[in-house]
Scaffold this active site. Structure first.
Site, PDB file in Angstrom:
ATOM      1  N   CYS A 223       0.675  -1.426  -0.366  1.00 13.49           N
ATOM      2  CA  CYS A 223       0.375   0.173  -0.060  1.00 13.49           C
ATOM      3  C   CYS A 223       0.684   1.195   0.575  1.00 13.49           C
ATOM      4  O   CYS A 223       1.590   1.194   1.144  1.00 13.49           O
ATOM      5  CB  CYS A 223      -1.112   0.058   1.135  1.00 13.49           C
TER       6      CYS A 223
ATOM      7  N   THR B  91     -10.834  -1.114  -8.722  1.00 13.19           N
ATOM      8  CA  THR B  91     -11.771  -0.167  -9.826  1.00 13.19           C
ATOM      9  C   THR B  91     -13.277  -0.318 -10.119  1.00 13.19           C
ATOM     10  O   THR B  91     -13.873   0.705 -10.472  1.00 13.19           O
ATOM     11  CB  THR B  91     -10.712   0.485  -9.748  1.00 13.19           C
TER      12      THR B  91
END
Lengths: 290, 328
Positions: free
Chosen positions: B140, B276
């Site tokens: 991340c 997404t």
């Protein structure tokens, strides 16, 4: 209430004020369970991946019997500009109804005020409509609308609400229509001048206005119910992108966020940490489409 | 049978085997784009998915980064959510049971600030029922500690992998970052440290600014880019990792449609994660799955396995061999 993804037919698109558009979408499944204060995510383009993300819009008007609802929006960027160019007869993917909703005032309250700044008028029309019905249930009940815009050309007509019995006051920042000043100036002055004592505020508008209304409500010791906005990716509580700083449930000082799409968009103004909010950048319109 | 439009007689086999992990099909949802699954249960049957990879879980709840956290970019979006999550205890008490009730195959994405935290998480999850695999997030880009700090160095990546490996018997996936010089190097290090499967890529480090307010568009200044914009980068990374390791690879990055997913399978991914796209179309993952099955039928293939890793990179024109070899 189940959320639905629906191909909505664009029935009507109309420019109702400067850079402000209202479009009617036939989406019977979403409309069936829609409530004032809730919102939909609208896919701007049917082709391609740019712009990628859906845009959130609150229900401006809900027509249950006809299976359609209307949204009201200002052109503020490329996405809303493209949406304003969509034609009647086209279909748009819509997800909804999303988020929480306005609830009627408690039994002992008789006077309520809607406060709208700019495009913040959008959710207030349907909610004002419902409150007008609420007011018809008891002679003592009153509903006021305090609506501020930047200039006369940006004022969205409010005749429909006035006809329903919502007493409406208008202001513009430049004084070209109604009182000169902001929606909050209008609210404050009119309440003084006419001895109106609202017991509850319902407010929607730009962040700076909402923060000012929250402060005013706190000073008057009034509950303020606010429809808030945020940049949003999914609208369904998955991405956690639409966070706002908030008072933690245990009132401690730890960092806490609420999400506009999940715990909102309707919030008690006392639950939001206004001083920690970053204002949304405003892009001059002349640069939107270049 | 084949491209002339004839079809396989029976439904193509979609089951895939990724080392110790057997999945009913190769279409998963990517961590951070699918919440804890329940957010999507109005839109699709979670049980149809190869697996649901849940939002990254840490030992303690995390509030995440200040807003604004997301902004749109051309054919993509930048996010700096900051790993907001409910923490492992609430995950086990509330989220996992809800996923199990819906018969979802669950992969738990885990993250920590230290090797010890990753290990403690794996240990805490070891006895829970209904977890098919762990995915270790060392990639991340949006938090200072943990996440990418472990994922950009082969030694620390290996140490985290090893720490988790010692605490779990479950299939172990390690999710890699594209924000490195040589992703193959990191892949080899985590494979050697005990990873069963490698997933890639996490988001691509990026930035967006507003010229009028002269402010960054994200409060965190930097964010992670996702969406169609990153698909070529993701495809390249998967291709490199597939050639660097012998363990199976899960491809992630910009998958919107079945054809996108097929590109990843073609270069050698054994499964894919849709990310997404879920935020834009909540039904995206099942649409990819349906499209994948349609494609296999159209191509007359009996199983998805027959298609995986069949990319032909040989030079077609003998006289141009030199040009091919020298390309790039």
């Amino acid at each position: 209430m189940p959320k639905t993804q629906e191909k909505a037919r664009l029935l009507e698109t109309r420019r109702v004020a400067e850079d402000t558009h209202r479009i009617a979408l036939y989406a019977p499944r979403i409309t069936a369970t829609a409530r004032p204060g809730q919102f939909v995510m609208v896919r701007i383009t049917s082709e391609g991946t740019d712009p990628l993300l859906n845009r959130p819009f609150s229900f401006h008007r809900i027509h249950k019997d006809d299976g359609l609802f209307e949204i009201l929006f200002r052109v503020v960027g490329r996405g809303t500009w493209l949406l304003s160019q969509r034609k009647e007869g086209e279909t748009l993917e819509v997800i909804g109804p999303l988020g929480n909703f306005f609830t009627l005032p408690p039994a002992h309250e008789e006077t309520v005020a809607l406060v709208a700044g700019g495009i913040g008028i959008a959710p207030m029309e349907e909610w004002g409509h419902r409150l007008a019905q609420w007011a018809r249930g008891d002679e003592a009940r009153r509903v006021y609308l305090f609506y501020g815009a930047r200039t006369a050309s940006e004022v969205v007509p409010t005749r429909r609400l006035e006809r329903k019995g919502v007493t409406t006051f208008i202001s513009t920042d430049d004084g070209t229509l109604g009182r000169c000043g902001t929606a909050l100036d209008l609210l404050d002055q009119t309440c003084r001048d006419l001895s109106i004592r609202p017991q509850r505020l319902y407010s929607c508008g730009p962040l700076a206005m909402q923060a000012a209304v929250a402060t005013w409500a706190r000073q008057q010791n009034l509950p303020a119910v606010m429809s808030l906005e945020s940049v949003m990716a999914c609208g369904i509580g998955a991405c956690l992108g639409c966070a706002l700083p908030a008072v933690p449930p245990d009132d401690s000082s730890r960092i806490h966020y609420v999400h506009v799409c999940k715990e909102g968009p309707v919030f008690d103004s006392r639950k939001i940490l206004w001083e920690k909010m970053e204002p949304m950048p405003v892009r001059p319109l002349s640069f939107v489409c270049s | 049978m084949g491209k002339d439009g004839t079809h396989a007689r029976s439904a193509p086999e979609l089951r895939v085997q990724l080392g110790p992990l057997s999945l009913k099909n190769p279409v998963l949802t990517a961590s951070g784009t699918f919440g804890y699954g329940q957010e999507f249960s109005d839109f699709l049957d979670l049980a149809r998915l190869g697996a649901v990879v849940v939002k990254g879980i840490s030992l303690e709840p995390r509030p995440g980064n200040p807003p604004p956290r997301v902004t749109e970019t051309p054919a993509g979006m930048l996010n700096a959510i900051g790993l907001e999550n409910v923490g492992v205890e609430r995950f086990l008490a509330e989220k996992l049971p809800s996923l199990r009730r819906r018969n979802a195959t669950v992969i738990v994405n885990i993250l920590g600030n230290s090797e010890q935290e990753y290990a403690a998480l794996a240990e805490r999850l070891e006895d829970a029922e209904g977890i098919a695999a762990l995915e270790v997030n060392i990639s991340c880009p949006n938090v200072k500690e943990g996440g990418i700090a472990f994922g950009t160095d082969p030694k620390t990546a290996a140490r985290v992998t090893e720490a988790v490996r010692q605490k779990t018997h479950r299939p172990l996936i390690v999710k890699l970052s594209p924000n490195v010089t040589d992703i193959g190097l990191i892949a080899r290090a985590v494979e050697a440290a005990g990873a069963d499967i490698i997933s890639c890529i996490n988001t691509v480090s990026g930035m967006a600014v507003d010229v009028f307010s002269r402010r960054p568009k994200l409060a965190n200044v930097l964010g992670g880019l996702s969406g169609p914009a990153i698909k070529p980068v993701a495809l390249r990374c998967v291709y490199q990792v597939v050639h660097a390791v012998s363990c199976p690879v899960i491809g992630i990055g910009g998958i919107q449609t079945a054809l996108d997913a097929l590109e990843f399978l073609l270069v050698g991914a054994s499964a894919v994660q849709v990310g997404t796209a879920n935020l834009v179309r909540p039904t995206a993952a099942v649409e990819v799955l349906d499209g994948l099955e349609r494609f296999l039928r159209h191509q007359g293939l009996a199983s998805v396995q027959e298609y995986i890793g069949t990319l032909d990179t040989t030079c077609r024109l003998p006289q141009a061999e030199e040009a091919c070899a020298g390309d790039g």
